[in-house]
Structure formats: C-alpha cells, structure tokens
Design a protein around this motif. Structure first.
Motif, short mmCIF file in Angstrom:
data_model
loop_
_atom_site.label_atom_id
_atom_site.label_comp_id
_atom_site.label_asym_id
_atom_site.label_seq_id
_atom_site.Cartn_x
_atom_site.Cartn_y
_atom_site.Cartn_z
N GLY A 1 5.71 20.96 -75.03
CA GLY A 1 6.46 19.70 -75.01
C GLY A 1 7.92 19.97 -75.28
N SER A 2 8.50 19.22 -76.20
CA SER A 2 9.90 19.44 -76.56
C SER A 2 10.04 20.62 -77.51
N ASP A 3 11.24 21.21 -77.51
CA ASP A 3 11.51 22.32 -78.42
C ASP A 3 11.38 21.86 -79.87
N LEU A 4 11.84 20.66 -80.18
CA LEU A 4 11.78 20.14 -81.55
C LEU A 4 10.34 19.98 -82.02
N GLN A 5 9.48 19.47 -81.15
CA GLN A 5 8.07 19.30 -81.50
C GLN A 5 7.44 20.64 -81.85
N SER A 6 7.68 21.65 -81.03
CA SER A 6 7.12 22.97 -81.28
C SER A 6 7.74 23.60 -82.52
N LEU A 7 9.04 23.38 -82.74
CA LEU A 7 9.70 23.95 -83.91
C LEU A 7 9.09 23.41 -85.19
#
Length: 204
Positions: free
Chosen positions: A93-99
């Motif tokens: 998904g988004s980079d923020l979600q994975s982070l």
C-alpha cells in the motif's frame, strides 16, 4: 513478505511457519556465537542501550548485508529467477502504512529478543522458540500489509541483486526505529520491582 509467485504451494501461513522455524534454528545454531546479531536493526538497538560496542556495529552490519546479498544471489541462480521475480519487499500500500507496521512488529520482536537474550531471569533454552514464534506471528499478521521484513539486511540484499529500490527506505528506517524502541522499552521495566508492577496492575 516476498511474493514468490502465483503458483506458490506453501501459501502465506506456510511461508510464515518456515520463516519462524528458520529464525528459531538460527538462534539455536549461532546464538552462542553472535547472539541475535543477524539483523542490523537488532545490532543497532543493542548498541543504543550499551549492550553492544558501537565500534563493532559497522563490521556487523556490513557482514549482515553481505550475507543477505550472497544468499539472494544464490537463490536467484538456483531457481533461475528472472528480473520480474523480485523476492524482496515493496510496500503493498502506501509507504507510511508499511513504515508504521514495520516499526510496530520490529518493536515486538526486539522486546522479545531483549527479554530472552539479555535477562538472566528468562529461560534461555526457550530463546529460539520465543524469537521464532514472534517472527512467525508477525509474518502472518503483517505480511499482507508491509511484507513483514523486520530486518534491513533482508530487504537490502534482494534490492541489490535485483536492482529494485522502491520503498527500500521503509524497510531500513522502520525496523531500526522499532528495534530501538523495543530494546529501550524492555530495559525500562527490567529492574522495576515486581511489587511496583503488581501495584500498578491492581489499580487498572
């Protein structure tokens, strides 16, 4: 968690089980030699709370990344994998979600590692089981969300072999932040008197 193809027979739970079992085996095999230092995030976290010398961190991290790179190159050659069969991590998904997910699951993993590796009150013989089980549970839960890397070297290795760097910073920053948080969290409660912990729990 790496996508190894649509025809993968193991499935997501199978991959998670193999992943956790492999981590458990490594703890019992080389834990007495290098502790839990097969993960740069763990090494950096231990150094941050003075349980590992900072001067040795660069050498360990280079060795960890080199080992991951060689392992992935071997995997690519054995299975004759093409450029589009990337086995590293890319945020689904988004980079923020994975982070955020990588920070959370690595926090849990490091909390367990700190407890069973550094605390004499823990049952040392079960360290491998505890760590391997944590990896397994994290992989089942977070695999579809972030890939459940928990290890910068694990993501850097395939990125170098396949020349794929999309979202790589997530799998470097996330595990390091999570691991440092997990190590400091356990060290915060390590020497807290049990009577004080029980008193706090009774108030809730």
């Amino acid at each position: 968690m790496a996508d190894v193809g649509k025809n993968n027979m193991a499935g997501h739970p199978g991959i998670a089980i193999v992943w956790g079992a492999a981590r458990m085996v490594m703890v019992y095999t080389i834990g007495h030699v290098s502790g839990a230092h097969i993960n740069p995030a763990v090494t950096i976290a231990f150094a941050s709370c003075r349980r590992f010398p900072w001067k040795e961190v660069p050498g360990y991290v280079i060795a960890q990344i080199l080992a991951s790179t060689l392992a992935n190159e071997t995997l690519r050659l054995i299975f004759n994998m093409t450029h589009d069969q990337f086995v590293g991590n890319v945020p689904p998904g988004s980079d923020l979600q994975s982070l955020v997910m990588e920070i959370i699951i690595t926090f849990y993993l490091m909390f367990v590692i700190t407890a069973v590796i550094t605390d004499d009150r823990a049952t040392g013989q079960l360290a491998g089981v505890a760590i391997g089980s944590t990896v397994l549970l994290n992989a089942i839960f977070a695999g579809p969300i972030s890939g459940a890397s928990m290890n910068p070297a694990r993501s850097i290795g395939p990125s170098l072999v396949w020349n794929e760097y999309k979202g790589l910073w997530v799998y470097i920053l996330g595990p390091i932040v999570g691991a440092i948080g997990g190590a400091w969290a356990y060290n915060t409660i390590r020497f807290k008197p049990m009577s004080e912990i029980s008193k706090g729990a009774s108030r809730q």
